[in-house]
Design an enzyme around this catalytic site. Structure first.
Site: not given
Ligand code: CAO
Length: 438
Positions: A410-412, A414
């Site tokens: 989850d790029h939010r 990591i």
């Protein structure tokens, strides 16, 4: 004069020993005849049990999760004695108010809850945010109780576009409310809303022969969860490789030792160990983002889900407190749980509470894939088939067993660099297997 009436479960046809999904009233609530009291669910459908009289709820005798059948006591209702003499109309509500099925081809879908189609814009006027028009097919397939369906119809909200946060992904009244709020807030912020084009209903028989294959219950539930994750989580997948030549030799040696104990140490058992070590090194991967997207909830326990391919579809049993289990214990539990998963014998609690998921397709094949994060987790490790590859070492190519890793995150929560560090670390521990079992 007021009297206390025992309200029992009416004759609900084929529904025997069904789950109570939702209790729709509280003690002290006033209900009218035909108001929905509880929602129950069988394998095939959900239905609301209506109030046979108007009155005030005095005591509720059931709780969510109970199994009920005809004649079971539901609640105590204080009613005016005159109201207990049923009119003809009231008598007709002895049966459930309405039934709805999440199954697309179910023909029991009631017509009485069908409200007129809403306009494609919100009734507040032309400046309000557009609500996507209700797509009947999509609406019908959504998993929600009849009362919630009615509520959504009244507001013009398409259930097919709403993510359910109830048990088994069911859409609750609050989910409909927050969907409407979201759409409205987009309009006040001057931002265009997410407008999903309607899915056309296509008659494929126009083009050739077809066959209808209903999705299994597991397919449908998994599909909803995967769709939700896919929708909410900005995914990125980091690919990497681990040299598992020594690990494989070590595993073979161990298996000789374990042969007498009837336990087979699998690659996945090592992967669980490696993942725990990496989660300890990089705690952000052992977290969830809160729904307000303000905080990260770090977890201090280590529960790992492992995707298991079953004839009915994908299930993800959760292995609890894996940091406290030995390799042998994990291997034994893995084979026992995978077997029960395939026999559909897992209890609901065995599918809950994971911090991180491993999806191993190594036994099947492939070189890489992009797994979908099992939200509310923030990362998932996909593992493909290990293969012998030439690796350049000290001036010469040597054959090494290389395991492909695909980490979706989850790029939010990591960043890319953290993900690259995580897989590099995983590669390091997997190449030095003996350290894993220390
Ligand atoms: N590379 C090479 N060989 C591998 C391997 C890998 N990464 N992983 C497993 N193997 C080998 C095993 O060693 C075993 O070989 P032997 O019988 O000769 O020892 C064989 O492949 C079969 O392994 P397996 O996959 O059945 O068993 P496992 O313990 O490795 O995995 C489980 C168990 C439950 C993870 C697996 O059976 C499974 O269901 N995988 C599918 C998961 C899935 O569907 N994911 C997709 C989700 S996203 O859509």
């Amino acid at each position: 004069m007021a009297v206390i009436k025992e309200i029992t479960i009416p004759d609900i046809g084929d529904f025997k020993s069904v789950d109570v999904l939702e209790i729709l009233v509280s003690v002290g609530d006033s209900v009218k005849v035909e108001d929905s009291l509880i929602t129950v669910e069988s394998d095939k459908a959900t239905l609301d049990i209506p109030a046979p009289y108007a009155g005030v709820v005095k005591e509720i005798k059931l709780k969510v999760g109970d199994k009920i059948s005809k004649g079971d006591l539901l609640l105590l209702l204080e009613v005016n004695e005159s109201a207990t003499e049923k009119t003809d109309t009231e008598k007709s509500v002895a049966a459930p108010a309405s039934v709805s099925a999440p199954v697309a081809n179910n023909t029991d879908i009631p017509t009485k809850i069908e409200a007129p189609k809403p306009a494609s814009t919100h009734p507040n006027g032309p400046s309000a945010a557009p609500l996507a028009p209700i797509n009947d097919g999509r609406f019908r397939k959504a998993h929600a109780s009849p009362s919630v369906r009615r509520f959504a119809r009244e507001l013009g909200a398409d259930l097919g576009l709403i993510q359910g946060r109830g048990p088994k992904g069911r859409i609750l009244k609050e989910d409909v409310q927050s969907y409407i709020k979201q759409v409205l807030s987009r309009s006040t912020g001057g931002q265009p809303g997410l407008y999903v084009a309607e899915l056309p209903d296509i008659d494929f028989t126009k083009f050739g022969e077809t066959e209808i294959l209903p999705l299994t219950k597991i397919n449908k539930l998994t599909g909803r969860f995967l769709h939700r994750s896919w929708f909410y989580v900005p995914h990125v997948t980091q690919f990497d490789e681990a040299d598992v030549t020594d690990l494989e030799q070590f595993r073979k040696d161990l298996n000789k030792e374990y042969a007498s104990k009837d336990v087979k140490i699998t690659v996945v058992a090592f992967l669980i160990k490696a993942v725990v070590s990496a989660l300890k090194e990089y705690p952000r991967f052992n977290s969830s983002l809160d729904n307000a997207q303000e905080n990260i909830i770090l977890k201090k326990y280590y529960n790992v889900g492992v995707a298991v391919d079953t004839p009915e579809g994908l299930v993800v049993p959760v292995f609890k407190d894996v940091d406290r289990k030995s390799l042998g214990e994990l291997a034994k539990e893995l084979s026992e749980v995978a077997e029960r998963a395939r026999a559909r014998k897992l209890a609901p609690h065995e599918l809950q509470g994971a911090c991180f998921t491993i999806s191993s397709l190594g036994g099947v094949g492939g070189t890489a894939f992009t797994p979908i994060v099992n939200q509310p987790e923030v990362a998932i490790l996909g593992v493909s088939r290990a293969d012998i590859k030439p690796v350049f070492q000290e001036g010469v190519f040597v054959p090494r067993l290389i395991l492909p890793l695909s980490l979706s995150y989850d790029h939010r929560v990591i960043d890319g660099a953290q993900a690259a560090r995580f897989t590099t670390y995983l590669g390091k521990v997997l190449s030095d297997a003996r350290r894993l079992v220390l």
